[in-house]
Scaffold this active site. Sequence first.
Site, PDB file in Angstrom:
ATOM      1  N   GLY C 253      49.666  50.462 -50.634  1.00 30.75           N
ATOM      2  CA  GLY C 253      49.048  49.286 -51.241  1.00 30.75           C
ATOM      3  C   GLY C 253      49.866  48.008 -51.062  1.00 30.75           C
ATOM      4  O   GLY C 253      50.987  48.031 -50.532  1.00 30.75           O
ATOM      5  N   HIS C 254      49.329  46.915 -51.558  1.00 33.65           N
ATOM      6  CA  HIS C 254      49.976  45.619 -51.376  1.00 33.65           C
ATOM      7  C   HIS C 254      51.313  45.516 -52.130  1.00 33.65           C
ATOM      8  O   HIS C 254      51.467  46.080 -53.192  1.00 33.65           O
ATOM      9  CB  HIS C 254      49.056  44.455 -51.747  1.00 33.65           C
ATOM     10  CG  HIS C 254      48.448  44.498 -53.106  1.00 33.65           C
ATOM     11  ND1 HIS C 254      47.430  43.654 -53.470  1.00 33.65           N
ATOM     12  CD2 HIS C 254      48.684  45.284 -54.183  1.00 33.65           C
ATOM     13  CE1 HIS C 254      47.098  43.917 -54.720  1.00 33.65           C
ATOM     14  NE2 HIS C 254      47.824  44.879 -55.165  1.00 33.65           N
ATOM     15  N   ASN C 255      52.247  44.829 -51.511  1.00 29.47           N
ATOM     16  CA  ASN C 255      53.567  44.535 -52.093  1.00 29.47           C
ATOM     17  C   ASN C 255      54.484  45.747 -52.174  1.00 29.47           C
ATOM     18  O   ASN C 255      55.581  45.654 -52.740  1.00 29.47           O
ATOM     19  CB  ASN C 255      53.440  43.946 -53.511  1.00 29.47           C
ATOM     20  CG  ASN C 255      52.459  42.806 -53.572  1.00 29.47           C
ATOM     21  OD1 ASN C 255      52.358  42.011 -52.644  1.00 29.47           O
ATOM     22  ND2 ASN C 255      51.699  42.725 -54.646  1.00 29.47           N
TER      23      ASN C 255
END
Lengths: 351, 351, 351
Positions: C253-255
């Site tokens: 996922g993001h980050n």
Amino acid sequence: MAADPRFFPQAGPQRLETILATLGEPCDVTVAALDLVLTGVAPLAEAERGQLSYCDGARNLAALRRTAAGAVLVQEAQRGAVPEGCLALVVRHPALAFSRAAALFHPPPRPPAGIHPTAVIGAGAEIGAGTHVGPYAVIGEGARIGPACVIGPHAVVGEGVVLGEGCRLHAHSSISHAICGRGVVLHPGARVGQEGFGFVPTPEGRFVTMPQLGLVRLEDGVEIGANACVDRGSHADTVLGAGTRLDNLVQVGHNVRMGPGCVLVSQSGVSGSTTLGRYVTLAGQAGLTGHLTIGDGARIGAQAGVMRDVPAGADMLGSPAMPAKEAMRAMTMMRRLAAQNRAAAKDGEKE
Amino acid sequence: MAADPRFFPQAGPQRLETILATLGEPCDVTVAALDLVLTGVAPLAEAERGQLSYCDGARNLAALRRTAAGAVLVQEAQRGAVPEGCLALVVRHPALAFSRAAALFHPPPRPPAGIHPTAVIGAGAEIGAGTHVGPYAVIGEGARIGPACVIGPHAVVGEGVVLGEGCRLHAHSSISHAICGRGVVLHPGARVGQEGFGFVPTPEGRFVTMPQLGLVRLEDGVEIGANACVDRGSHADTVLGAGTRLDNLVQVGHNVRMGPGCVLVSQSGVSGSTTLGRYVTLAGQAGLTGHLTIGDGARIGAQAGVMRDVPAGADMLGSPAMPAKEAMRAMTMMRRLAAQNRAAAKDGEKE
Amino acid sequence: MAADPRFFPQAGPQRLETILATLGEPCDVTVAALDLVLTGVAPLAEAERGQLSYCDGARNLAALRRTAAGAVLVQEAQRGAVPEGCLALVVRHPALAFSRAAALFHPPPRPPAGIHPTAVIGAGAEIGAGTHVGPYAVIGEGARIGPACVIGPHAVVGEGVVLGEGCRLHAHSSISHAICGRGVVLHPGARVGQEGFGFVPTPEGRFVTMPQLGLVRLEDGVEIGANACVDRGSHADTVLGAGTRLDNLVQVGHNVRMGPGCVLVSQSGVSGSTTLGRYVTLAGQAGLTGHLTIGDGARIGAQAGVMRDVPAGADMLGSPAMPAKEAMRAMTMMRRLAAQNRAAAKDGEKE
């Protein structure tokens, strides 16, 4: 409800006599009934007058009693529940017979033979008679595509790949390092034959890829779901037996071998070098670790995690997986303990 | 930190008055402040002088106190924590307001209207005004693409598919047998409308495909994540309600129906013919078996495995899933027993 | 068994002296042996006369004793088990040495430098010397592709993307909003850089996308499996450390940030903003919730569900995940209780 004619070619209406010839088993009706004309197929609850439906065993008896269908495929035991005005077509395998009748009314679309001008065909590749190659398909050098295949838009077939008669590669699927039998189907985005997940750490902690020098062999009638993945072998081949079907997003690691008729439901996965017998089923999100042997006809439940060999015919549940009866007993005990110990548990929740 | 201008178009600096007009709710500032100029957006900890940030409720209060941002969107209760030299913009929904302000500074790129010369457009297909069709896109015969859509490189739209206004199909996505509303988004590699996993065994053990004669209906604003899959119905349609969002690698089987506003986190899956109400959420890797009914607003936890119907508003955890409180109690009991019985357990480990 | 020459280029036979030079560590043989000629590589059980094999530690000792290989890489401790007529090549890291020797016999195919006439290259894109760009590849404006890369058929590289030297993008992979080091590999259908799963509800229950303004950074040697997904950051970047390998169908996922040398096995997933240290491993179908910190060298078991931070070096099992020893104790207790309480459990099954 009828199938939407914008999306599904209609071949009908059909005379009952023609329909009966497709069912794959005898079905005794009066001579007069042979001239009955049916307009299409639908489930019991949605069928309209003039449509064919089916009732699969004792399930859906209520819907059978209320159906408006013109004719219905049923087993002998359900014949009495067929409502007046609806013709009972008594067969041994109603769902199977229905699937064949449905294909008569809605034959799978068959794009015209020929190679789209935008397809890229590598040197020495052979394309069989009657095969369709769609826009932007890429066929590698020396590949051999059998007759009556459908290679969808953007499908990529690697160098040397062999596809038997009547295979279908849907949009965006890719296949390399593979030998396929007849009637193999790759659904959109399926990946077959890519490098398996094999590497060796150096003393300094770098990973060096172990060359993956095996193939994938898909026997007759194998189907690979949308965005599912089958890696090629690392040395021996990854083999899927005849008729085996993988649902969407399934993973099959390198060197896996499975017998005919296996069914792997969506998001299940098989780790490298595991062997499945004949007619093994994995329910959704189940997983098998590597180097296991799963016996013929074993059934692995949804989300089960199998860490040990499984004997033929076993039903497994849980993570780690146990025989289903044992797993259900453990689950019951856990619930009971939880109920008996609410006070104690509340302390625990505070931590 | 500012967004990298190589990848994100910059529309700024912006006057505060312009920013306030995008927030979607009133925000009271002094007249003098309206002329404040802000250069971009950033999270609290990374914002620099002249940038806009936000604080979402009481979370991140420490970061709010230390932020170097020029202005910050906060709720009334957090106003006191805004540091000196940073303008407090008091709103009811800071995250929502920030998302709109961020889109003002970084409007989503809009490729120019027109059809790339390499795109293949089938006979009778209609392309709406202002729509962009990228390189190597393939649009099937009779498809109807609405205005202001973006069809990315290599996207494949099947015959007869309908897309409403403002849809976006990212690279390598594919869609067939589907009717979509406005603003539908398919992320890269998403698969919509392919054949569901339905087949019937013959007495000899072969599998015969049950023709899958339904569609997919994606209502306004539905988004399908990268490499996620939504199968078309087997007879009725697979329906995703308005605004429903699927994360990457999610699976939705045939005939599934879900209400508006459902959220399915990555790698979760819904088996065939299950119905979800409004605003149901599935956390990551959760799974629902088939033919279930999940009530409005139910929340299914990460890796939960749901085997039974779930009432509206329920919180479910575990595999098989139980109400969350029960599941947590059971877990606590299990840990406690394990701790009390180390000696006994050690015997067990030897087996 | 030798690798199928239709699919794997053969560079052989090879003199032992040449082979020894590739192993990456010294291996002492007689001068006479240097002229031994080997024809290929194979596993112990399948190797034929004249082929090279290896034995990895004490595993496979039985196969070692029976091998027909002409030469075998072994550790000192296994030298005694090498059968007569087979040359023992004593090294410290047999699997690693073998992987290098196998690559000598079967060098990865290297398509010719140059840009296929059907590739679409955006304005201002740079393509390095010796790089191959395959049919229907699409390179966005301003992208910078390093030297000696292979961009496969249908691969899509977004605007501004940077790829270092020697990267390989396999068929149908896509990458946007990303900066990559040297030797990065995307397997078929891998998705890198798409929008993360971030949105905010309005008071009326609509979802508004939070602009995702970060990038993906893939350090040297990162590999992304077939149909795996790595979302770009929402503000900071998603970062995968050098040498990290993702298997097929993995979700990041993001980050998310992970150190070098992490290994994520098939169908595992990492939720947004979680941080992994160095050399963390996730077994198949494991999941991490968001905003966690996982310490260096932690090992997360198959199907484990991690909800809390994990210290360095920990072994975690179960869902929710516990330290492995605790999880195994709890499992043992549960089985024991189930066995002791069959009668009680039977009541429970009736409910």
